[in-house]
Scaffold this motif. Sequence first.
Motif, PDB file in Angstrom:
ATOM      1  N   ILE A  90      26.993 -26.144 -12.153  1.00 43.20           N
ATOM      2  CA  ILE A  90      25.772 -25.825 -13.234  1.00 43.20           C
ATOM      3  C   ILE A  90      24.889 -26.963 -12.438  1.00 43.20           C
ATOM      4  CG2 ILE A  90      24.767 -24.813 -14.912  1.00 43.20           C
ATOM      5  CD1 ILE A  90      26.808 -23.102 -14.723  1.00 43.20           C
ATOM      6  N   LYS A  91      26.750 -28.122 -13.416  1.00 43.82           N
ATOM      7  CA  LYS A  91      25.143 -29.560 -14.302  1.00 43.82           C
ATOM      8  C   LYS A  91      24.540 -29.995 -12.421  1.00 43.82           C
ATOM      9  CE  LYS A  91      28.107 -30.450 -17.609  1.00 43.82           C
ATOM     10  NZ  LYS A  91      29.203 -31.549 -18.417  1.00 43.82           N
ATOM     11  N   TYR A  92      24.821 -30.020 -11.393  1.00 40.23           N
ATOM     12  CA  TYR A  92      24.373 -30.178 -10.395  1.00 40.23           C
ATOM     13  C   TYR A  92      23.388 -29.721  -9.411  1.00 40.23           C
ATOM     14  CZ  TYR A  92      27.826 -33.978 -10.270  1.00 40.23           C
ATOM     15  OH  TYR A  92      28.612 -35.382 -10.749  1.00 40.23           O
ATOM     16  N   HIS A  93      23.442 -28.271  -9.854  1.00 41.51           N
ATOM     17  CA  HIS A  93      22.618 -27.356  -9.498  1.00 41.51           C
ATOM     18  C   HIS A  93      21.526 -27.709  -9.903  1.00 41.51           C
ATOM     19  CE1 HIS A  93      25.354 -25.533  -6.121  1.00 41.51           C
ATOM     20  NE2 HIS A  93      25.823 -24.960  -6.429  1.00 41.51           N
ATOM     21  N   PHE A  94      21.198 -28.023 -11.383  1.00 44.42           N
ATOM     22  CA  PHE A  94      20.074 -28.067 -11.785  1.00 44.42           C
ATOM     23  C   PHE A  94      19.396 -29.650 -11.934  1.00 44.42           C
ATOM     24  CE2 PHE A  94      21.109 -24.729 -15.696  1.00 44.42           C
ATOM     25  CZ  PHE A  94      20.239 -24.588 -16.031  1.00 44.42           C
ATOM     26  N   MET A  95      20.588 -30.608 -11.116  1.00 46.65           N
ATOM     27  CA  MET A  95      19.462 -31.387 -11.167  1.00 46.65           C
ATOM     28  C   MET A  95      18.997 -31.022  -9.515  1.00 46.65           C
ATOM     29  SD  MET A  95      19.629 -34.185 -13.044  1.00 46.65           S
ATOM     30  CE  MET A  95      20.125 -35.591 -11.773  1.00 46.65           C
ATOM     31  N   ALA A  96      19.702 -30.455  -9.198  1.00 42.93           N
ATOM     32  CA  ALA A  96      19.157 -29.966  -7.153  1.00 42.93           C
ATOM     33  C   ALA A  96      16.941 -29.529  -7.415  1.00 42.93           C
ATOM     34  CB  ALA A  96      19.775 -29.154  -6.104  1.00 42.93           C
ATOM     35  N   LEU A 155      14.877 -25.288  -1.181  1.00 45.67           N
ATOM     36  CA  LEU A 155      16.018 -25.929  -1.710  1.00 45.67           C
ATOM     37  C   LEU A 155      15.723 -25.426  -3.189  1.00 45.67           C
ATOM     38  CD1 LEU A 155      18.475 -27.965  -1.953  1.00 45.67           C
ATOM     39  CD2 LEU A 155      17.320 -29.797  -2.221  1.00 45.67           C
ATOM     40  N   LEU A 156      14.758 -24.833  -3.801  1.00 44.18           N
ATOM     41  CA  LEU A 156      14.674 -24.244  -4.739  1.00 44.18           C
ATOM     42  C   LEU A 156      15.152 -23.249  -4.954  1.00 44.18           C
ATOM     43  CD1 LEU A 156      10.746 -24.682  -6.200  1.00 44.18           C
ATOM     44  CD2 LEU A 156      12.030 -22.717  -6.217  1.00 44.18           C
ATOM     45  N   ILE A 157      14.948 -22.609  -3.578  1.00 44.87           N
ATOM     46  CA  ILE A 157      15.238 -21.302  -4.010  1.00 44.87           C
ATOM     47  C   ILE A 157      17.162 -20.962  -3.874  1.00 44.87           C
ATOM     48  CG2 ILE A 157      15.230 -18.781  -2.937  1.00 44.87           C
ATOM     49  CD1 ILE A 157      12.599 -19.718  -1.361  1.00 44.87           C
ATOM     50  N   SER A 158      17.567 -22.414  -3.351  1.00 46.70           N
ATOM     51  CA  SER A 158      18.799 -21.817  -2.399  1.00 46.70           C
ATOM     52  C   SER A 158      19.800 -22.314  -4.507  1.00 46.70           C
ATOM     53  CB  SER A 158      19.624 -22.774  -1.538  1.00 46.70           C
ATOM     54  OG  SER A 158      18.890 -24.164  -2.187  1.00 46.70           O
ATOM     55  N   SER A 159      19.170 -23.607  -4.779  1.00 48.74           N
ATOM     56  CA  SER A 159      19.607 -23.798  -5.986  1.00 48.74           C
ATOM     57  C   SER A 159      19.994 -22.953  -7.067  1.00 48.74           C
ATOM     58  CB  SER A 159      19.072 -25.219  -6.447  1.00 48.74           C
ATOM     59  OG  SER A 159      17.428 -25.155  -6.856  1.00 48.74           O
ATOM     60  N   THR A 160      18.585 -22.645  -7.498  1.00 47.50           N
ATOM     61  CA  THR A 160      18.340 -21.327  -8.184  1.00 47.50           C
ATOM     62  C   THR A 160      19.521 -20.369  -7.963  1.00 47.50           C
ATOM     63  OG1 THR A 160      16.158 -21.713  -8.641  1.00 47.50           O
ATOM     64  CG2 THR A 160      16.712 -19.819  -9.170  1.00 47.50           C
ATOM     65  N   MET A 161      19.351 -20.023  -6.965  1.00 43.44           N
ATOM     66  CA  MET A 161      20.746 -18.557  -6.607  1.00 43.44           C
ATOM     67  C   MET A 161      21.800 -18.827  -7.021  1.00 43.44           C
ATOM     68  SD  MET A 161      18.979 -16.494  -3.814  1.00 43.44           S
ATOM     69  CE  MET A 161      19.162 -17.330  -2.517  1.00 43.44           C
ATOM     70  N   SER A 162      22.383 -20.351  -6.660  1.00 46.21           N
ATOM     71  CA  SER A 162      23.547 -20.967  -6.932  1.00 46.21           C
ATOM     72  C   SER A 162      23.764 -20.896  -8.530  1.00 46.21           C
ATOM     73  CB  SER A 162      23.501 -22.941  -6.139  1.00 46.21           C
ATOM     74  OG  SER A 162      23.229 -22.435  -4.652  1.00 46.21           O
ATOM     75  N   ILE A 163      22.381 -21.314  -9.093  1.00 45.46           N
ATOM     76  CA  ILE A 163      22.814 -21.493 -11.028  1.00 45.46           C
ATOM     77  C   ILE A 163      23.704 -19.911 -10.979  1.00 45.46           C
ATOM     78  CG2 ILE A 163      22.039 -21.559 -12.998  1.00 45.46           C
ATOM     79  CD1 ILE A 163      20.075 -23.578 -11.743  1.00 45.46           C
ATOM     80  N   ALA A 164      22.845 -18.934 -10.434  1.00 49.66           N
ATOM     81  CA  ALA A 164      23.093 -17.524 -11.560  1.00 49.66           C
ATOM     82  C   ALA A 164      24.558 -17.096  -9.965  1.00 49.66           C
ATOM     83  CB  ALA A 164      22.133 -16.629 -10.126  1.00 49.66           C
TER      84      ALA A 164
END
Length: 364
Positions: free
Chosen positions: A127-133, A145-154
């Motif tokens: 989550i920490k790295y996805h937040f940075m992304a 990347l904005l879309i994929s990182s948000t979905m990754s966090i979820a």
Amino acid sequence: MLKFLLNIICVCWFIPLIAQNSDTIVLRNLFSRADRLEKTFPDSAIYFYEKLIGVSKNNPNQKIVGMCFDRLSIMTFARDNDVKKRFDLNLKALKIFEAIKDSGGIAQINENIGVSLVEQRRYREAIKYHFMALQYSSRKKLTGLLISSTMSIADCYSSLRKVDSAIYFMKRLEINFPQDASKSSLAVFYSNLGNTYYNLGEVTKNKNDYLNSISYATKSKNICIEYKLDDDDLAYAVGLLAVGYLSLNDFDASEKNYIEAIKIYQRKNMHFELNQMYSEITQLYIKMGEKNKSYSYFFKYDSLSKLIYSEENINSVSSMKTQFETEKKESQNKLLQAEIELSGKTIKQQRIVTYIIIGGLLMT
């Protein structure tokens, strides 16, 4: 005399600049060559990327080095399935992109590291790295990347059984969904949001959560059909509809969607996804009391499971064979290295010619 000295100073400044630019051109050409080899000769591509890292460490264009580490992390993982090695290579790439302050590279590598951590089930760290992304991609307006990182966090929050947090991030993205995003991205997002609501329903057993899952899966399906998107995205949405209706005991609707998803996966020979559908539709027919159909799909599931297991063994043997044949490719790799050295010599010769021309101009 003053003019002559000024000319000498200009030459002393210009010659190193030419050298640096020439080295960068060579590296870019070699990187492009490695890139072209990825699909046809992956081992040779890996060899090139590794050699490029070695010869380009002192080059001012460190972005190429970072990109090489990034490509190596992807390719060696595909070949060796070594999660730790992938993680380590990504960390090296990240250090380089941070040193040269390349925001796009930092965002992408943070996302890659997050994915590597998820594969190790280290969700909190991921989550920490996805937040940075997410932060970098929001700042630089990197839509995909904005879309994929948000979905990754979820997804990470869902895996941690904090589905409310997952819903929060997905709904926030829905409200601010990028206008320039592709229809495919929107369809995938709706499916993922639908899946998140399904996960929430599995926790709460609340009918509304399953209804929300069906609603977003339907949106995804409609977009896929209207814009004739990839069948993979359509099949995922249809499969989500099937399991959503199953959870609501709407057996007819569930059966209809399972059969549709199965047809797509059969056509595309997507064995893992197809096997999941066989397993789920078996459960459907058990609930419906359709013994013959449940037996039929169970045997399909069992047969395909054995095939997948066999394929995994074959892939393992193939990997060992590839490793064994690496030595046979050393001669080819040596030829490639010779080509690198030859390219370097050619550039040096070009520099000498350039210096002579500049010297001649100064003498006139």
